[in-house]
Design a protein around this motif. Structure first.
Motif, PDB file in Angstrom:
ATOM      1  N   UNK A 139      -3.844   6.377   5.323  1.00  8.71           N
ATOM      2  CA  UNK A 139      -2.549   5.889   4.838  1.00  8.71           C
ATOM      3  C   UNK A 139      -1.557   7.038   4.639  1.00  8.71           C
ATOM      4  N   UNK A 140      -2.030   8.147   4.083  1.00 14.32           N
ATOM      5  CA  UNK A 140      -1.154   9.311   3.857  1.00 14.32           C
ATOM      6  C   UNK A 140      -0.603   9.823   5.197  1.00 14.32           C
ATOM      7  N   UNK A 141      -1.470   9.917   6.201  1.00 15.43           N
ATOM      8  CA  UNK A 141      -1.026  10.399   7.517  1.00 15.43           C
ATOM      9  C   UNK A 141       0.048   9.480   8.105  1.00 15.43           C
ATOM     10  N   UNK A 155      10.394  15.901   3.036  1.00 14.14           N
ATOM     11  CA  UNK A 155       9.969  14.592   2.544  1.00 14.14           C
ATOM     12  C   UNK A 155       9.254  14.779   1.210  1.00 14.14           C
ATOM     13  N   UNK A 156       9.329  13.728   0.392  1.00 10.20           N
ATOM     14  CA  UNK A 156       8.625  13.772  -0.893  1.00 10.20           C
ATOM     15  C   UNK A 156       7.689  12.578  -0.981  1.00 10.20           C
ATOM     16  N   UNK A 157       6.404  12.814  -0.792  1.00 17.72           N
ATOM     17  CA  UNK A 157       5.416  11.729  -0.872  1.00 17.72           C
ATOM     18  C   UNK A 157       4.653  11.856  -2.185  1.00 17.72           C
ATOM     19  N   UNK A 158       4.717  10.817  -3.004  1.00 11.26           N
ATOM     20  CA  UNK A 158       4.055  10.855  -4.312  1.00 11.26           C
ATOM     21  C   UNK A 158       3.074   9.705  -4.471  1.00 11.26           C
ATOM     22  N   UNK A 159       2.657   9.479  -5.701  1.00 10.06           N
ATOM     23  CA  UNK A 159       1.725   8.380  -5.978  1.00 10.06           C
ATOM     24  C   UNK A 159       2.328   7.447  -7.016  1.00 10.06           C
ATOM     25  N   UNK A 160       1.928   6.187  -6.948  1.00 13.05           N
ATOM     26  CA  UNK A 160       2.220   5.210  -7.987  1.00 13.05           C
ATOM     27  C   UNK A 160       0.947   4.414  -8.224  1.00 13.05           C
ATOM     28  N   UNK A 189       0.839  -1.220   0.000  1.00 11.71           N
ATOM     29  CA  UNK A 189       0.000   0.000   0.000  1.00 11.71           C
ATOM     30  C   UNK A 189       0.863   1.255   0.000  1.00 11.71           C
ATOM     31  N   UNK A 190       1.850   1.281   0.904  1.00  9.92           N
ATOM     32  CA  UNK A 190       2.807   2.389   0.930  1.00  9.92           C
ATOM     33  C   UNK A 190       4.175   1.837   0.550  1.00  9.92           C
ATOM     34  N   UNK A 207       2.443   6.447  -2.416  1.00  7.98           N
ATOM     35  CA  UNK A 207       1.177   5.792  -2.084  1.00  7.98           C
ATOM     36  C   UNK A 207       0.731   5.002  -3.317  1.00  7.98           C
ATOM     37  N   UNK A 208       0.442   3.727  -3.137  1.00 11.06           N
ATOM     38  CA  UNK A 208       0.004   2.877  -4.247  1.00 11.06           C
ATOM     39  C   UNK A 208      -1.508   3.030  -4.438  1.00 11.06           C
ATOM     40  N   UNK A 209      -1.884   3.862  -5.410  1.00 16.89           N
ATOM     41  CA  UNK A 209      -3.300   4.192  -5.625  1.00 16.89           C
ATOM     42  C   UNK A 209      -4.141   2.968  -5.997  1.00 16.89           C
ATOM     43  N   UNK A 210      -3.499   1.965  -6.608  1.00 15.84           N
ATOM     44  CA  UNK A 210      -4.232   0.755  -7.004  1.00 15.84           C
ATOM     45  C   UNK A 210      -4.770  -0.003  -5.792  1.00 15.84           C
TER      46      UNK A 210
END
Length: 355
Positions: A308-310, A340-345, A64-65, A284-287
């Motif tokens: 999950x983001x928190x 920090x760099x939090x993105x999506x996949x 998930x993360x 963050x794994x959007x799937x």
């Protein structure tokens, strides 16, 4: 036990991220062991580590993360490695001693697994006077060759080659050589390269004006701005290098511009950083955030995403305190700003799942 979606995913985990002894025997028997190792390490700075270890494990479970490679490979291994993917090194002094001090810092950072970025605009151009030794300067590109050799020599931590970014200002007298450097297929292979583009330069390009190439207040040459821009575009088309970094736009948009000036990025260009700046990454794994996938009721589970983001942000913030740093200056910079760099996949998969 969680299943890898494809054999290649398991292969990459085994090769790059699985914790193994020096003889190759696996400490991480399953990917769950990898998640547990990361969760335990990042929870150690919490007041209630046991509680947070389980929370962090849950965030990692089922992919998930996804913390970035340095965290996944290094957390909880007790190895002298950094958990930060991205570094920009200090400002290079325009002196022989200063340049080689910087080379040493780069080597130490790369040894621990960090990718690095450098601005070479601060080194005097080829042919400039070197006072006191009655010689001409060899210029920034010759020193980039030295960095390139160092990077080839020092394999980054784990199964991973070193990566570097070199930048040069669009008004540096050697910028034309910088633009053309990658046309030689054997040169500067360990570098990605980008020209630092300023607002005045883009104004000159639009107005088809002349453009001074200068260093230390001295104008070495004057060119047509549009010719220089076209030269960059042609090289990018033919050799995929150099890229461009709109450096004035970056500094204007930076919410820390009151206390830092950015002149370079990490090797992949997604993270502009100040001197000695460091950033850790995660996705963050959007799937995994889609409820009832491929069904008529398929939807993004916003509550799960928020939670999950928190958790991911808290985990990454803990990395700042847990990680090793190759240099004290990097540690001070990271702890002062906690970037920090939090993105999506998995976004394309998620979109398919919701139709």
């Amino acid at each position: 036990m969680s299943r890898f979606a494809a054999p290649i995913a398991e292969q990459i985990w085994d090769m790059k991220y699985r914790f193994k002894d020096a003889d190759g025997s696996a400490r991480d028997v399953t990917v769950e062991d990898t998640w547990r190792r990361i969760a335990r390490d990042l929870a150690q700075v919490e007041d209630t580590p046991d509680v947070w270890e389980d929370t962090f494990f849950e965030a990692l479970e089922d992919f998930k993360f996804l913390p970035a490679g340095r965290i996944t490979a290094g957390a909880g291994t007790a190895r002298r490695v950094t958990l930060f993917n991205c570094f920009v090194m200090g400002t290079v002094p325009d002196s022989m001693g200063g340049i080689f001090d910087m080379l040493k810092e780069a080597a130490l950072t790369m040894q621990q697994g960090g990718g690095i970025g450098y601005d070479f605009s601060t080194i005097r151009p080829k042919g400039a006077d070197v006072l006191g030794v009655s010689a001409d300067a060899s210029g920034p590109l010759s020193f980039m060759d030295v960095w390139d050799a160092m990077c080839r020599t020092i394999m980054s931590a784990g199964s991973r080659r070193g990566a570097m970014m070199a930048t040069m200002r669009c008004d540096h007298p050697d910028v034309e050589d910088f633009i053309a450097a990658k046309s030689d297929s054997a040169r500067l292979r360990m570098f990605n390269m980008s020209v630092l583009i300023t607002d005045p330069f883009m104004d000159a390009v639009k107005a088809d004006q002349s453009w001074d190439l200068q260093f230390g207040g001295k104008v070495y040459r004057t060119v047509q701005a549009r010719d220089l821009w076209n030269r960059i575009m042609k090289a990018t088309y033919e050799f995929a290098e150099p890229g461009v970094i709109f450096i004035d736009r970056i500094n204007a948009a930076n919410n820390l511009s009151y206390c830092e000036t950015i002149a370079a990025t990490n090797p992949c260009g997604e993270q502009p950083l100040p001197p000695y700046g460091a950033c850790l990454l995660g996705s963050i794994n959007m799937a995994r955030m889609v409820a009832d996938p491929f069904d008529k009721a398929a939807h993004l589970d916003v509550d799960a995403l928020n939670k999950l983001v928190a958790t991911a942000v808290r985990m990454m913030d803990n990395v700042v305190d847990v990680s090793q740093f190759p240099l004290e200056a990097q540690q001070k910079e990271a702890k002062a700003k906690r970037r920090i760099g939090l993105g999506v996949t998995g976004l394309a998969d998620a979109l398919l799942m919701v139709g």
